[in-house]
Design an enzyme around this catalytic site. Structure first.
Site, PDB file in Angstrom:
ATOM      1  N   ASN A  17     -62.963  83.796 -32.615  1.00 50.07           N
ATOM      2  CA  ASN A  17     -63.704  82.738 -33.304  1.00 50.07           C
ATOM      3  C   ASN A  17     -63.108  81.430 -32.828  1.00 50.07           C
ATOM      4  OD1 ASN A  17     -64.845  80.896 -35.019  1.00 50.07           O
ATOM      5  ND2 ASN A  17     -63.876  81.677 -36.882  1.00 50.07           N
ATOM      6  N   LYS A  75     -63.991  78.510 -33.421  1.00 54.57           N
ATOM      7  CA  LYS A  75     -64.138  77.391 -34.364  1.00 54.57           C
ATOM      8  C   LYS A  75     -64.635  76.161 -33.602  1.00 54.57           C
ATOM      9  CE  LYS A  75     -60.882  79.663 -37.347  1.00 54.57           C
ATOM     10  NZ  LYS A  75     -59.897  79.601 -38.411  1.00 54.57           N
ATOM     11  N   HIS A  97     -67.733  82.695 -43.396  1.00 54.70           N
ATOM     12  CA  HIS A  97     -66.328  82.363 -43.115  1.00 54.70           C
ATOM     13  C   HIS A  97     -65.807  81.436 -44.220  1.00 54.70           C
ATOM     14  CE1 HIS A  97     -62.750  80.785 -41.170  1.00 54.70           C
ATOM     15  NE2 HIS A  97     -62.810  81.824 -40.371  1.00 54.70           N
ATOM     16  N   GLU A 154     -64.118  78.882 -44.095  1.00 56.74           N
ATOM     17  CA  GLU A 154     -64.279  77.452 -43.792  1.00 56.74           C
ATOM     18  C   GLU A 154     -65.706  76.999 -44.114  1.00 56.74           C
ATOM     19  OE1 GLU A 154     -62.652  77.615 -39.816  1.00 56.74           O
ATOM     20  OE2 GLU A 154     -60.719  78.117 -40.699  1.00 56.74           O
ATOM     21  N   GLU A 199     -60.636  88.345 -44.321  1.00 58.57           N
ATOM     22  CA  GLU A 199     -59.816  87.203 -43.913  1.00 58.57           C
ATOM     23  C   GLU A 199     -59.225  86.536 -45.148  1.00 58.57           C
ATOM     24  OE1 GLU A 199     -61.222  85.948 -39.662  1.00 58.57           O
ATOM     25  OE2 GLU A 199     -61.789  84.488 -41.165  1.00 58.57           O
ATOM     26  N   GLY A 201     -54.924  80.376 -40.034  1.00 55.78           N
ATOM     27  CA  GLY A 201     -54.385  79.181 -39.405  1.00 55.78           C
ATOM     28  C   GLY A 201     -53.038  78.760 -39.960  1.00 55.78           C
ATOM     29  N   SER A 238     -54.293  84.795 -38.674  1.00 56.43           N
ATOM     30  CA  SER A 238     -53.059  84.722 -37.885  1.00 56.43           C
ATOM     31  C   SER A 238     -52.730  86.016 -37.138  1.00 56.43           C
ATOM     32  CB  SER A 238     -51.879  84.280 -38.756  1.00 56.43           C
ATOM     33  OG  SER A 238     -52.138  82.998 -39.317  1.00 56.43           O
TER      34      SER A 238
END
Ligand code: 13P
Length: 252
Positions: free
Chosen positions: A9, A11, A95, A97, A167, A173, A212
């Protein structure tokens, strides 16, 4: 036996020249790996570039979001059929985010999931709890609610055409990874929840871990019985790191 899958991904990272070097490095690195599947989800403007550089490789490509609408006056949005036009296999949906920064609800995620299936795309449907939710002991409740939004709308037969990614938000991150045991527990929970509706679909379901994942922890994560690969953020931007994770999935 489920095949392992590793998807990058990207991003909101990438530039034409950088992408070319990265994709060429990935293609060269995974070309000989036949025992697992690989993909990259790139920003929209680079779909054509991904298509042209990956079309004769064993790496598929996709996007990171889509509109739940087929077409219409939705300035700035991208329709499912547009992704299909560029040969996308995958689209990431839900996701954290998107949920957090763009206020996407479970209902919107479920509508996008449905729209992706209708366009022949494979949704990578993300679920996961925040640190506060984990610490207050509601991880399973949160994940169940996220998953049920899709199960209620698309049914187990919808999930049969999708991938799920667990996730944990606190591991994205941050350099903090869920331990293999922590991840395995949630993966088993997800599989069990799907099994309540359809045990065959649950057994076949590919459940990725994301948060991660690095070359250094991929082998032990992928060794867990219900972890079928990874959804990789930061480490997917460096060819040798991503390839190392792909090798771990392929058992090489
Ligand atoms: P990192 O691998 O950078 O933690 O990101 C995980 C992720 O969000 C993948 O979708």
């Amino acid at each position: 036996m489920r095949r392992k899958l590793v998807v990058g991904n990207w991003k909101m990272y990438g530039r034409l020249a950088r992408n070319k070097a990265l994709l060429e490095g990935v293609v060269a690195g995974v070309g000989a790996l036949k025992t697992a599947d690989f993909g990259v989800c790139v920003p929209y403007p680079y779909l054509a570039q991904a298509q042209s550089l990956l079309q004769n490789s064993n790496v598929v490509w996709g996007a990171q979001n889509l509109s739940q609408h087929e077409e219409g006056a939705f300035t700035g949005a991208v329709a499912p059929g547009m992704l299909a036009d560029f040969g996308c296999r995958f689209v990431i949906i839900g996701h954290s985010e998107r949920r957090g920064l763009f206020h996407e609800s479970n209902e919107i995620a479920a509508a996008k999931f449905d729209a992706a299936l209708k366009a022949g795309l494979t949704p990578i449907f993300c679920v996961g709890e925040t640190l506060a939710e984990r610490e207050s002991g509601v991880t399973e409740q949160v994940v169940a609610t996220q998953l049920d939004a899709v199960l209620d709308r698309a049914g187990a037969s919808g999930l049969a055409k999708a991938v799920v990614a667990y996730e944990p938000v606190w591991a994205i991150g941050t350099g903090k990874t869920a331990s293999p045991e922590q991840a395995q527990a949630v993966h088993a929970f997800i599989r069990g929840r799907v099994a309540q509706q359809d045990s065959q679909v649950a057994q076949a379901l590919c459940i990725l871990y994301g948060g991660s994942v690095k070359a250094a922890n991929a082998v032990e994560l992928f060794a867990m019985p219900d972890i079928d690969g990874g959804l990789i953020g930061g480490a997917s931007l460096v060819a040798e790191d991503f390839v190392a994770i792909c090798r771990a999935a392929a058992g090489k």
